[in-house]
Design a protein around this motif. Structure first.
Motif, mmCIF file in Angstrom:
data_model
loop_
_atom_site.group_PDB
_atom_site.id
_atom_site.type_symbol
_atom_site.label_atom_id
_atom_site.label_comp_id
_atom_site.label_asym_id
_atom_site.label_seq_id
_atom_site.Cartn_x
_atom_site.Cartn_y
_atom_site.Cartn_z
ATOM 1 N N ALA A 193 0.205 -1.291 0.026
ATOM 2 C CA ALA A 193 -0.195 0.147 0.017
ATOM 3 C C ALA A 193 0.818 1.028 0.161
ATOM 4 O O ALA A 193 1.805 0.652 0.644
ATOM 5 C CB ALA A 193 -1.170 0.297 1.535
ATOM 6 N N ASP A 194 -0.075 2.421 -0.654
ATOM 7 C CA ASP A 194 0.725 3.900 -0.146
ATOM 8 C C ASP A 194 2.066 3.579 -1.079
ATOM 9 O O ASP A 194 3.515 4.090 -0.711
ATOM 10 C CB ASP A 194 1.074 4.356 1.062
ATOM 11 C CG ASP A 194 -0.660 4.750 1.552
ATOM 12 O OD1 ASP A 194 -1.114 5.375 1.213
ATOM 13 O OD2 ASP A 194 -0.248 4.405 3.263
ATOM 14 N N ASN A 195 2.109 3.500 -2.186
ATOM 15 C CA ASN A 195 3.165 3.154 -3.021
ATOM 16 C C ASN A 195 2.698 4.168 -4.823
ATOM 17 O O ASN A 195 1.303 5.072 -4.594
ATOM 18 C CB ASN A 195 3.314 2.511 -4.271
ATOM 19 C CG ASN A 195 4.557 1.649 -2.521
ATOM 20 O OD1 ASN A 195 5.804 2.249 -2.395
ATOM 21 N ND2 ASN A 195 3.933 0.484 -2.024
ATOM 22 N N GLY A 196 3.485 3.678 -6.012
ATOM 23 C CA GLY A 196 2.565 4.413 -6.710
ATOM 24 C C GLY A 196 2.390 2.899 -7.884
ATOM 25 O O GLY A 196 3.172 3.420 -9.268
ATOM 26 N N LEU A 197 2.036 2.214 -7.502
ATOM 27 C CA LEU A 197 1.959 0.965 -8.599
ATOM 28 C C LEU A 197 1.109 1.095 -9.704
ATOM 29 O O LEU A 197 -0.003 1.737 -9.176
ATOM 30 C CB LEU A 197 2.202 -0.385 -7.772
ATOM 31 C CG LEU A 197 3.115 -0.703 -6.492
ATOM 32 C CD1 LEU A 197 2.781 -1.672 -5.462
ATOM 33 C CD2 LEU A 197 3.784 -0.475 -7.024
ATOM 34 N N SER A 198 1.279 0.441 -10.727
ATOM 35 C CA SER A 198 0.203 1.242 -11.735
ATOM 36 C C SER A 198 -0.381 -0.532 -11.953
ATOM 37 O O SER A 198 0.355 -2.075 -11.995
ATOM 38 C CB SER A 198 0.524 1.418 -12.669
ATOM 39 O OG SER A 198 1.596 1.530 -12.884
ATOM 40 N N GLY A 199 -1.119 -0.928 -13.872
ATOM 41 C CA GLY A 199 -1.117 -2.369 -13.673
ATOM 42 C C GLY A 199 -2.567 -2.877 -13.076
ATOM 43 O O GLY A 199 -3.058 -2.246 -12.270
ATOM 44 N N LEU A 208 -3.282 -3.639 -0.645
ATOM 45 C CA LEU A 208 -2.951 -2.594 -2.271
ATOM 46 C C LEU A 208 -3.162 -1.889 -1.890
ATOM 47 O O LEU A 208 -3.233 -0.987 -3.309
ATOM 48 C CB LEU A 208 -3.178 -3.388 -3.113
ATOM 49 C CG LEU A 208 -3.263 -5.313 -3.104
ATOM 50 C CD1 LEU A 208 -3.374 -5.493 -4.149
ATOM 51 C CD2 LEU A 208 -1.834 -4.793 -2.921
ATOM 52 N N TYR A 209 -3.930 -0.749 -1.323
ATOM 53 C CA TYR A 209 -4.665 0.317 -1.060
ATOM 54 C C TYR A 209 -3.645 1.734 -1.269
ATOM 55 O O TYR A 209 -2.046 0.995 -1.533
ATOM 56 C CB TYR A 209 -5.754 1.232 0.108
ATOM 57 C CG TYR A 209 -4.544 0.591 1.542
ATOM 58 C CD1 TYR A 209 -4.572 1.911 1.830
ATOM 59 C CD2 TYR A 209 -4.498 -0.639 2.070
ATOM 60 C CE1 TYR A 209 -2.752 2.528 2.871
ATOM 61 C CE2 TYR A 209 -3.483 0.053 2.993
ATOM 62 C CZ TYR A 209 -2.853 1.125 3.953
ATOM 63 O OH TYR A 209 -2.046 1.024 5.306
ATOM 64 N N ILE A 235 -8.570 -7.664 4.238
ATOM 65 C CA ILE A 235 -8.307 -6.712 2.485
ATOM 66 C C ILE A 235 -8.265 -5.573 2.052
ATOM 67 O O ILE A 235 -9.776 -4.818 3.154
ATOM 68 C CB ILE A 235 -8.620 -8.415 1.500
ATOM 69 C CG1 ILE A 235 -8.664 -7.799 -0.289
ATOM 70 C CG2 ILE A 235 -10.530 -7.878 1.396
ATOM 71 C CD1 ILE A 235 -8.789 -8.100 -0.990
ATOM 72 N N ASN A 236 -7.756 -4.571 1.883
ATOM 73 C CA ASN A 236 -7.730 -3.354 1.481
ATOM 74 C C ASN A 236 -7.197 -3.391 0.150
ATOM 75 O O ASN A 236 -6.187 -2.783 0.164
ATOM 76 C CB ASN A 236 -7.391 -2.461 2.414
ATOM 77 C CG ASN A 236 -7.889 -0.857 3.401
ATOM 78 O OD1 ASN A 236 -8.291 -0.504 1.669
ATOM 79 N ND2 ASN A 236 -7.642 -0.266 3.553
ATOM 80 N N LEU A 237 -8.203 -2.676 -0.980
ATOM 81 C CA LEU A 237 -7.784 -2.430 -2.566
ATOM 82 C C LEU A 237 -8.665 -1.089 -2.285
ATOM 83 O O LEU A 237 -8.541 -0.705 -4.130
ATOM 84 C CB LEU A 237 -8.461 -3.490 -2.941
ATOM 85 C CG LEU A 237 -8.191 -4.372 -2.759
ATOM 86 C CD1 LEU A 237 -9.226 -5.230 -4.423
ATOM 87 C CD2 LEU A 237 -6.925 -5.415 -3.049
#
Length: 845
Positions: A218-224, A241-242, A263-265
């Motif tokens: 979580a708390d990043n700049g991930l994409s896809g 993955l929030y 779970i946290n999206l």
């Protein structure tokens, strides 16, 4: 350990040459770590954590400690750098320097301690990056924890630490992508990379870490999207993955994750259905807020009896709320706000007796509020705003004595606000605005001593404002009672609300003076008392408020408003007259020209010459006619005779002229009884045109009343003399006057303008042009002096004429009231300003 020891650590302990285990943790020891401890060559276990030690780590600590395996120096306020000499402890397996104030970078020499199995460096002030030399630590089989201010990329070589079970890099500044080599760590059960600056896609190789129980990216700049390979993580219990930029549909393979508990999206861009996530029966928390998920809420969520927090807000879920949620008896928080849900609240939901928070705001839910809500005795927040709920407020609702927030705004609720509301003694926020509630505001509200915000505006509450509201000493955010039908005076007790920041009592029917106590409220940052019937003089304490705070109270003066005059304080005008006159004054750019009171022919000789042409009832040779009353009908206080007028003006001498215009000349006439009147002599250009123009002007003068117009007492016509002015003032005639003035303002024409022709007056002229198709015809209605106009201004001008036509209806009953007319004008003004602001803020305009 834990013996409350105080003072410094005796250096003499170093003489215990055969000591193997030294545990002084959880005491109140002070001073530094003795350098002499470096000579304890039999020591295996040194634990000094959780003390009040200070200073630096002695560089000599590993000088002769060849057997030291565990060095635990956490939470003892150490500072300075990590000494490179720690590599001299050849047997060191566990190094814990966490929770100190160490600075500098991680020395590369640490990576020479190839026997390390646990490394804890978190909660320090370390900077720099992790060296690729971490590949040397192939024996790390427990935990690698480093955190806070490290940066750079996570080295690919971390995949060589094949025995790693836990990686915790939480709260650093790591950038770049997640190393694909982490997928080699078959024994990894925790990967915690939250709150970094990582970008790129989530490596599909992470699906090879079959032992993972906690995955927190979580708390990043991930994409896809989420890799399909995540379906292999069947041991996974927590998936966080929030706060990324992840998107796309959820892979069906996630249905294999049957052991998920949390779970946290949330705060991504996922879409589609969440059904694949709902296979587990062990959920404790489930959060997918702020995505674009759609379809119906899966009923399978009801198979998790231990689920405590369910957050699905700010998505696009449709359909009804599943009744199966009522099977989740441990449910304490339910957030379904900001979706497209329809239908009623399922009664089964009231079986969740542990509910403390319900948020269903901003949906399309309908039906009545269930009375069984009163069974939720643990309820602390109930938010049902911006839906379509109808019916009355169930009294049982007020059994929820632990309620802190009750927000029901923007629904179709009707009926009264029950006095039982006074039972909600813990309430902080009560928001019932924008409903259809009526009746009086219950005095029991005064019992809500903890109330912080009270909003009841845009309803139909009537009666007086309860003075008991002054007991709400903790009211701070706002007291909003605007847009109701409240009457009576503002209770002075409102002024005792010493914490209140905003007060809105606008658009009611409040009367009387504004209590000076309100002006003394030092906490108040917003005040709106506009559009009431308040009266009297405002004190100096109100001077700092803008005039908008008091507008629409036409008998209010002082403070930021105009100074109070004697005449305004003693005015005997009706309230409706004051409203209209104020509206006219605000809209009038220039005063209307003074019209004549009566119309007469030029002099006796000219009159005799034309008498046969106009069929006037007077005769030049008849002394009887000269003494006959000039006006045969009406209710004037006295008779006006022709010879008296001629005598007083020396046969309409130029010495008595007080004004002239295109249609004639006005004379001042001082009669013998001391009365002064004005006489207008109409120019005789063409008899037929004269008769029509004359009649039209007199009809207009007879209908218009304004403080800048003198009374028309009567006129002499070509047929029968009559009065055209009613001496009785009415609200509807005031409204007609305002309509004529509005037309003059827009068109720039006077009621007697020759361009109207012989068979049309001003009102009919406007009606005809408004009905005509095509822009050219309508453009004739607008005074050329006002052009060019912006589109929003031109639209406002035509809307102004529409209001004017309503005000000048032939039948008084068809005209709006003065209050309605003023409200229409204000509405037009505000909309025009909004359009103007939008245009100014439009980057493409």
């Amino acid at each position: 350990m834990g013996n409350q020891l105080q003072g410094s650590i005796p250096k003499s302990l170093a003489k215990m040459s055969n000591l193997q285990n030294l545990d002084l943790s959880m005491n109140m020891l002070t001073g530094g770590v003795p350098e002499e401890f470096g000579s304890m060559n039999q020591l295996v276990y040194m634990v000094l954590s959780n003390n009040n030690l200070t200073g630096v780590i002695p560089r000599s600590l590993c000088t002769n400690n060849t057997n030291l395996e565990s060095l635990i120096l956490s939470a003892i306020q150490l500072s300075g750098p990590i000494p490179i000499e720690l590599r001299l402890c050849p047997s060191l397996m566990q190094l814990d320097l966490s929770n100190n104030s160490l600075n500098g970078s991680i020395p590369n020499e640490i990576y020479e301690s190839v026997q390390l199995t646990h490394l804890y460096l978190h909660n320090n002030s370390l900077v720099g990056s992790i060296s690729p030399l971490i590949a040397n630590l192939s024996n790390l089989d427990g935990t690698c924890v480093v955190s806070q201010q490290l940066s750079g990329e996570i080295p690919m070589e971390i995949g060589n630490c094949s025995n790693l079970q836990m990686i915790d890099f939480f709260g650093n500044h790591f950038s770049g992508e997640i190393p694909v080599t982490i997928g080699r760590l078959k024994g990894l059960n925790l990967l915690h990379l939250r709150q970094n600056e990582l970008v790129g896609h989530i490596p599909a190789a992470l699906g090879n870490c079959h032992q993972l129980t906690i995955l927190d990216l979580a708390d990043n700049g991930l994409s896809g999207g989420i890799p399909v390979t995540f379906g292999f993580l069947q041991a996974l219990e927590q998936l966080m993955l929030y706060n990324n930029s992840l998107e796309g549909n959820l892979p069906d393979s996630l249905a294999n994750l049957r052991n998920l508990t949390r779970i946290n999206l949330s705060k991504n861009r996922f879409n589609g259905s969440i059904a694949a996530l709902c296979s587990s029966s062990s959920f404790l928390s489930f959060d997918v807020t702020s995505n674009s998920f759609s379809s119906e809420i899966p009923s399978q969520l009801g198979i998790s009896p231990s689920l405590e927090r369910l957050r699905l807000g700010n998505n696009q879920f449709t359909g009804e709320i599943p009744w199966t949620l009522g099977k989740i008896r441990e449910l304490s928080l339910l957030d379904l706000s900001g979706n497209l849900l329809t239908g009623p609240i399922p009664p089964q939901l009231m079986l969740c007796k542990k509910l403390t928070h319900i948020d269903l705001n901003n949906n399309l839910l309908s039906g009545p509020l269930p009375s069984s809500l009163g069974n939720l005795t643990q309820l602390g927040e109930l938010k049902l705003s911006s839906n379509q709920f109808s019916g009355s407020l169930p009294p049982e609702l007020f059994n929820c004595s632990k309620l802190l927030v009750l927000s029901l705004e923007g629904n179709l609720l009707n009926g009264t606000l029950p006095f039982e509301v006074g039972k909600l003694e813990s309430l902080n926020v009560l928001n019932l605005k924008q409903n259809q509630l009526s009746g009086s505001i219950p005095a029991a509200l005064g019992k809500l001593s903890k109330l912080y915000e009270l909003q009841l505006s845009h309803n139909s509450f009537s009666g007086e404002i309860p003075f008991e509201l002054g007991q709400l000493k903790n009211l701070q955010s706002i007291l909003d009672l605007g847009y109701n039908n409240l009457s009576g005076q503002i209770p002075p007790s409102i002024g005792t609300l010493s914490k209140l920041e905003a007060l809105d009592l606008s658009h009611n029917q409040l009367v009387g003076a504004v209590p000076p106590e309100v002006g003394d409220m030092s906490s108040l940052g917003k005040l709106n008392l506009s559009f009431n019937n308040l009266q009297g003089k405002l004190g100096e304490q109100f001077s700092h408020w803008p005039t908008e705070a008091f507008e629409g109270n036409l008998q209010l003066c002082g403070g930021p408003l105009d100074h109070c005059s004697v005449s305004s304080q003693r005015s005997g005008l009706s309230e409706s007259s004051v409203v209209v006159i104020s509206a006219i004054t605000a809209l009038t750019a220039v005063a209307l020209l003074a019209f004549g009171l009566a119309l007469f022919i030029k002099h006796r000789r000219e009159f005799l010459k034309r008498v046969t042409e106009v069929n006037c009832i007077y005769s030049s040779s008849s002394s009887q006619a000269q003494r006959k009353p000039l006006f045969m009908k009406g209710t004037a206080k006295r008779d006006y005779r022709w010879d008296d007028i001629m005598e007083a003006t020396n046969n309409l001498s130029d010495d008595f002229i007080i004004g002239s215009g295109g249609s004639g000349t006005v004379y001042r006439v001082g009669l013998k009884g001391g009365e002064t009147v004005a006489v207008k002599k109409i120019l005789w250009k063409d008899e037929f045109l004269l008769n029509k123009s004359f009649t039209r002007e007199v009809k207009t003068l007879g209908r218009i009343r304004h403080r800048h117009l003198v009374k028309l007492i009567g006129y002499c016509s070509s047929k029968v003399a009559e009065y055209a002015y009613s001496l009785k003032a009415t609200e509807k005639s005031d409204v007609y006057s305002m309509g004529i003035v509005l037309i003059e303002l827009v068109s720039g024409k006077m009621p007697t303008d020759a361009s109207f022709g012989v068979d049309m007056d001003m009102v009919r002229w406007v009606e005809k042009h408004m009905e005509m198709q095509g822009g050219c015809a309508r453009e004739e209605l607008i005074d050329p002096a006002l052009k060019p106009l912006l589109p929003c201004e031109e639209s406002a001008a035509y809307q102004l004429l529409e209001i004017a036509l309503q005000c000048t209806k032939t039948t008084p009953q068809e005209r709006p009231s003065s209050r309605q007319a003023c409200d229409q004008l204000l509405h037009l003004y505000k909309n025009r300003m909004v359009d103007f602001d939008k245009m100014n803020n439009d980057p493409y305009s």
